[in-house]
Scaffold this active site. Sequence first.
Site, mmCIF file in Angstrom:
data_model
loop_
_atom_site.group_PDB
_atom_site.id
_atom_site.type_symbol
_atom_site.label_atom_id
_atom_site.label_comp_id
_atom_site.label_asym_id
_atom_site.label_seq_id
_atom_site.Cartn_x
_atom_site.Cartn_y
_atom_site.Cartn_z
ATOM 1 C CG ASN A 1 12.287 53.516 -81.254
ATOM 2 O OD1 ASN A 1 12.951 54.554 -81.316
ATOM 3 N ND2 ASN A 1 12.235 52.756 -80.169
ATOM 4 C CD1 TRP A 2 14.140 55.067 -87.650
ATOM 5 C CD2 TRP A 2 14.659 57.217 -87.997
ATOM 6 N NE1 TRP A 2 13.613 55.432 -88.860
ATOM 7 C CE2 TRP A 2 13.923 56.751 -89.105
ATOM 8 C CE3 TRP A 2 15.088 58.547 -88.001
ATOM 9 C CZ2 TRP A 2 13.612 57.560 -90.200
ATOM 10 C CZ3 TRP A 2 14.771 59.357 -89.085
ATOM 11 C CH2 TRP A 2 14.048 58.869 -90.172
ATOM 12 C CE LYS A 3 15.050 50.306 -80.544
ATOM 13 N NZ LYS A 3 15.264 49.004 -79.949
ATOM 14 C CG HIS B 1 11.278 51.660 -75.973
ATOM 15 N ND1 HIS B 1 12.374 50.885 -75.680
ATOM 16 C CD2 HIS B 1 10.869 51.275 -77.208
ATOM 17 C CE1 HIS B 1 12.622 50.078 -76.696
ATOM 18 N NE2 HIS B 1 11.713 50.289 -77.639
ATOM 19 C CD GLU C 1 7.936 47.946 -78.501
ATOM 20 O OE1 GLU C 1 8.180 47.857 -79.706
ATOM 21 O OE2 GLU C 1 8.582 48.670 -77.730
ATOM 22 C CB SER D 1 12.308 40.372 -83.524
ATOM 23 O OG SER D 1 13.268 40.446 -82.507
ATOM 24 N N GLY E 1 11.868 48.623 -84.596
ATOM 25 C CA GLY E 1 13.171 49.189 -84.266
ATOM 26 C C GLY E 1 14.156 48.931 -85.390
HETATM 27 C C1 PEP Z 1 11.739 48.387 -80.167
HETATM 28 O O1 PEP Z 1 12.827 48.600 -79.632
HETATM 29 O O2 PEP Z 1 10.728 49.033 -79.876
HETATM 30 C C2 PEP Z 1 11.659 47.340 -81.169
HETATM 31 C C3 PEP Z 1 10.483 46.868 -81.496
HETATM 32 O O3 PEP Z 1 12.857 46.933 -81.682
HETATM 33 P P1 PEP Z 1 13.101 45.755 -82.734
HETATM 34 O O4 PEP Z 1 12.090 45.905 -83.830
HETATM 35 O O5 PEP Z 1 14.502 45.974 -83.195
HETATM 36 O O6 PEP Z 1 12.923 44.478 -81.983
#
Ligand code: PEP
Length: 263
Positions: free
Chosen positions: A12-14, A98, A170, A219, A240
């Site tokens: 997920n590149w946001k 999300h 999540e 994370s 992410g």
């Molecule tokens: C997310 O935002 O879906 C996510 C899992 O982010 P990160 O891996 O940075 O915690």
Amino acid sequence: MTSARKTYIIANWKMNFTPGEASLYLHRLQDRIDHIPRDMQIILAPSVISLQSLSLQINRRQFKLAAQNFNQNDYGAYTGEVSVTQLRGFVDYAICGHSERRYKFHETDKEIGEKVAAAIRNGLTPILCIGETAIERRNHETASSIYSQLAGGLHYVSEEDISKVIIAYEPVWAISSNKGARPANPGDIKEASDLIRKHISKIYGKDTAEEISILYGGSVNKDTAGGYLSIPGIDGLLIGNASLIADSFCAIVETAKGKINER
Ligand code: PEP
């Protein structure tokens, strides 16, 4: 994990990367990742601005694209919005609910349920994200939060269509961009995935609960990915921050391939 369930690795590149940067990244990825096992699916969720160009560049036999968000209506007077009907030529998957959509843009369970329905109606696979906040966890409301997000997100999903849904657990407190974030431990994740299967079993039956794919996100990095992929009942990762660096994302993919080979 049952043999029928695939391993999903989702980036997920946001709101990162210009179309040019996204294209360079994909080029690097396609260069580096040559063989992907049949029971593994790598999915990239770039910003909507890059979807069209990446869909022309991507090797669809190896990688798939996902929308990070979309409007639940198929068309109409919704200035600034994009519908799944408009996206479906470019993407195969659609992230729904999300936590950044829930808490920064105040999306409700009802809207998220409508998005899941819109994705299915348009032939896409919805990736329904659910997870409790830090406060809910502290107040022992993890189970009720998971249940209500599942009930809302799956409200319009029939028995026939439930197999098309992927669930991503999540926990909001584990998402790296949140203040004070800490990675979830395997015990918490196992407990949550068991709760999810229990709820699915109640609504759709035991067989469906066994078949549905549940991913973990929060994370994850190249050093922790293997541990998370070893949790019974976890079928993949939604990533992410660590997916923004091609080297670390490729390392996670290699770890996942190794896990599949161990089976
Ligand atoms: C997310 O935002 O879906 C996510 C899992 O982010 P990160 O891996 O940075 O915690």
